[in-house]
Design a protein around this motif. Structure first.
Motif, mmCIF file in Angstrom:
data_model
loop_
_atom_site.group_PDB
_atom_site.id
_atom_site.type_symbol
_atom_site.label_atom_id
_atom_site.label_comp_id
_atom_site.label_asym_id
_atom_site.label_seq_id
_atom_site.Cartn_x
_atom_site.Cartn_y
_atom_site.Cartn_z
ATOM 1 N N ALA A 57 -7.157 20.977 1.725
ATOM 2 C CA ALA A 57 -7.697 20.023 2.411
ATOM 3 C C ALA A 57 -7.179 18.461 1.778
ATOM 4 O O ALA A 57 -7.991 17.563 1.456
ATOM 5 C CB ALA A 57 -9.310 20.008 2.220
ATOM 6 N N CYS A 58 -5.888 18.327 1.677
ATOM 7 C CA CYS A 58 -5.108 17.067 1.322
ATOM 8 C C CYS A 58 -5.422 15.861 2.375
ATOM 9 O O CYS A 58 -5.442 16.104 3.453
ATOM 10 C CB CYS A 58 -3.643 17.402 1.023
ATOM 11 S SG CYS A 58 -3.423 18.602 -0.299
ATOM 12 N N SER A 59 -5.415 14.740 1.736
ATOM 13 C CA SER A 59 -5.510 13.586 2.612
ATOM 14 C C SER A 59 -4.690 12.582 2.105
ATOM 15 O O SER A 59 -4.447 12.313 0.883
ATOM 16 C CB SER A 59 -6.771 12.879 2.549
ATOM 17 O OG SER A 59 -7.946 13.599 3.234
ATOM 18 N N GLY A 60 -3.516 12.042 2.952
ATOM 19 C CA GLY A 60 -2.573 11.156 2.530
ATOM 20 C C GLY A 60 -1.502 11.266 3.426
ATOM 21 O O GLY A 60 -1.582 11.631 4.726
ATOM 22 N N PRO A 112 1.028 -1.052 0.159
ATOM 23 C CA PRO A 112 -0.041 -0.190 0.059
ATOM 24 C C PRO A 112 0.801 1.368 -0.103
ATOM 25 O O PRO A 112 2.208 1.383 0.258
ATOM 26 C CB PRO A 112 -0.982 -0.070 1.263
ATOM 27 C CG PRO A 112 0.328 -0.959 2.324
ATOM 28 C CD PRO A 112 1.086 -1.917 1.244
ATOM 29 N N LEU A 113 0.182 2.467 -0.302
ATOM 30 C CA LEU A 113 0.986 3.735 -0.004
ATOM 31 C C LEU A 113 1.126 3.971 1.452
ATOM 32 O O LEU A 113 0.139 3.650 2.374
ATOM 33 C CB LEU A 113 0.247 4.773 -0.616
ATOM 34 C CG LEU A 113 -0.125 4.728 -2.069
ATOM 35 C CD1 LEU A 113 -0.843 5.928 -2.587
ATOM 36 C CD2 LEU A 113 1.239 4.956 -2.863
ATOM 37 N N PRO A 114 2.246 4.465 1.689
ATOM 38 C CA PRO A 114 3.496 5.141 0.974
ATOM 39 C C PRO A 114 4.320 3.955 1.118
ATOM 40 O O PRO A 114 5.805 4.310 0.610
ATOM 41 C CB PRO A 114 3.978 6.085 1.740
ATOM 42 C CG PRO A 114 3.703 5.677 3.175
ATOM 43 C CD PRO A 114 2.491 4.946 3.162
ATOM 44 N N LEU A 115 4.207 2.570 1.186
ATOM 45 C CA LEU A 115 5.342 1.690 1.107
ATOM 46 C C LEU A 115 5.945 1.227 -0.213
ATOM 47 O O LEU A 115 6.971 0.850 -0.457
ATOM 48 C CB LEU A 115 4.865 0.235 1.756
ATOM 49 C CG LEU A 115 5.013 -0.030 3.362
ATOM 50 C CD1 LEU A 115 4.150 1.196 4.094
ATOM 51 C CD2 LEU A 115 4.664 -1.314 3.617
ATOM 52 N N ARG A 116 5.070 1.467 -1.257
ATOM 53 C CA ARG A 116 5.192 1.157 -2.594
ATOM 54 C C ARG A 116 6.223 1.854 -3.411
ATOM 55 O O ARG A 116 5.759 3.195 -3.704
ATOM 56 C CB ARG A 116 3.891 1.059 -3.516
ATOM 57 C CG ARG A 116 4.136 0.135 -4.641
ATOM 58 C CD ARG A 116 2.803 -0.243 -5.217
ATOM 59 N NE ARG A 116 1.844 0.988 -5.549
ATOM 60 C CZ ARG A 116 0.793 1.375 -4.861
ATOM 61 N NH1 ARG A 116 0.297 0.742 -3.878
ATOM 62 N NH2 ARG A 116 0.027 2.217 -5.498
ATOM 63 N N CYS A 154 -3.890 9.740 -0.695
ATOM 64 C CA CYS A 154 -4.248 8.410 -0.047
ATOM 65 C C CYS A 154 -5.415 8.484 0.789
ATOM 66 O O CYS A 154 -5.526 9.354 1.864
ATOM 67 C CB CYS A 154 -3.266 7.407 0.427
ATOM 68 S SG CYS A 154 -3.841 6.064 1.060
ATOM 69 N N ALA A 155 -6.642 7.875 0.546
ATOM 70 C CA ALA A 155 -7.637 8.062 1.465
ATOM 71 C C ALA A 155 -7.940 7.093 2.467
ATOM 72 O O ALA A 155 -8.599 6.990 3.455
ATOM 73 C CB ALA A 155 -9.127 8.103 0.669
ATOM 74 N N ASP A 156 -6.947 5.993 2.169
ATOM 75 C CA ASP A 156 -7.143 4.722 3.031
ATOM 76 C C ASP A 156 -6.349 4.957 4.182
ATOM 77 O O ASP A 156 -5.158 4.350 4.411
ATOM 78 C CB ASP A 156 -6.777 3.483 2.211
ATOM 79 C CG ASP A 156 -7.133 2.106 3.154
ATOM 80 O OD1 ASP A 156 -7.675 2.321 4.217
ATOM 81 O OD2 ASP A 156 -6.918 0.900 2.306
ATOM 82 N N LEU A 157 -6.832 5.717 5.467
ATOM 83 C CA LEU A 157 -5.855 5.839 6.554
ATOM 84 C C LEU A 157 -6.492 5.490 7.784
ATOM 85 O O LEU A 157 -7.795 5.214 7.727
ATOM 86 C CB LEU A 157 -5.711 7.404 6.588
ATOM 87 C CG LEU A 157 -4.998 7.957 5.672
ATOM 88 C CD1 LEU A 157 -5.096 9.578 5.685
ATOM 89 C CD2 LEU A 157 -3.446 7.699 5.322
ATOM 90 N N PRO A 158 -5.819 5.057 8.853
ATOM 91 C CA PRO A 158 -6.763 4.508 10.057
ATOM 92 C C PRO A 158 -7.681 5.790 10.718
ATOM 93 O O PRO A 158 -7.133 6.974 10.394
ATOM 94 C CB PRO A 158 -5.456 4.462 11.007
ATOM 95 C CG PRO A 158 -4.033 4.149 9.948
ATOM 96 C CD PRO A 158 -4.332 5.082 8.902
ATOM 97 N N ALA A 159 -8.580 5.431 11.263
ATOM 98 C CA ALA A 159 -9.260 6.265 11.781
ATOM 99 C C ALA A 159 -8.750 6.938 12.901
ATOM 100 O O ALA A 159 -7.941 6.513 13.555
ATOM 101 C CB ALA A 159 -10.793 5.762 11.970
#
Length: 252
Positions: A152-155, A121-125, A213-218
């Motif tokens: 309003a960036c996400s990542g 996954p990002l940012p490992l790749r 990246c939107a797939d982040l821990p809550a």
């Protein structure tokens, strides 16, 4: 997102629970199970019951140093060949102590275990192209983060700084809709990590990469509850008290 399961597992021994959660999140997306231990002694107990394929731990844990922990493992027939990755600040001449932030160390461990890098996954790749990248000069990290907050960036942010001739050291930040939610740098977490990262970036040179990246821990680390501009203003005051600049960023 459901990741393909590799059947591999990694044990983490980290002082900060939010860092352990982030490592677990990223590893799970790569199909690797993460088992968490609260300290070195707890980890040794867990290893008696549950074999793992690698260990990632802080260079200084609550009950012993990473070097002492690794020495114990090396002298045990069941764990002697287990790879151990230490995370912390740079210590010249100490083998196996990692200056990079968690994503890079986790990727190094997964590479050694033969995990398919294309599935990281990002940012490992490593092959993924960042949406933003560049040098922290002439603009400061504070200015970049404030700009990203306005957009309003996400990542994920990966920031590498080198000051005073010391080896480069990398930090990992996450931002959700422009708010900083996670930070680690030089073995520190949360607000302390951001302050140290800003301190070193003011004194030296640095580079950054941002991966959308939107797939982040809550959730967020508790001491990062303020808005990004407010947090950075407060940290600028702290830096100014240390004689390392004012509230607008880099000192010339």
């Amino acid at each position: 997102m459901t990741a393909f399961q590799t059947g591999l597992s990694v044990l983490t021994v980290l002082n900060d629970s939010s860092r352990a959660a982030m490592y677990g999140h990223l590893a799970a997306l790569a199909g690797v199970t993460v088992i968490q231990a609260d300290g070195a002694l707890h980890a040794l107990t867990q290893l008696e019951r549950t074999p793992v394929d690698a260990i990632i731990c802080d260079a200084q844990m609550s009950d012993m140093s990473g070097a002492e922990f690794r020495s114990i493992l090396q002298h045990d027939a069941h764990t002697g060949d287990l790879p151990v990755y230490l995370i912390g600040d740079e210590v010249p001449g100490v083998s196996g102590l990692s200056g990079p932030a968690g994503p890079q160390v986790l990727a190094e461990a997964l590479d050694a275990l033969g995990v398919n890098g294309a599935a990281y996954p990002l940012p490992l790749r490593a092959t993924a192209a960042p949406q933003l990248s560049g040098q922290l000069d002439p603009f400061s990290l504070t200015e970049f983060l404030n700009w990203a907050a306005e957009l309003a960036c996400s990542g994920h942010w990966l920031v590498t700084v080198s000051a005073g001739g010391s080896p480069p050291c990398s930090g990992h930040l996450t931002m959700t809709v422009g708010r900083l939610t996670y930070a680690e740098f030089a073995g520190l977490a949360g607000r302390a990590a951001v302050l140290e990262l800003l301190r070193r970036s003011e004194r030296g040179v640095g580079q950054f990469r941002f991966y959308d990246c939107a797939d982040l821990p809550a959730g967020r680390q508790p001491d990062l509850a303020a808005s990004t501009p407010r947090l950075l203003m407060e940290l600028a005051v702290d830096l100014d008290e240390l004689g390392l600049g004012g509230p607008t960023g880099r000192r010339h």
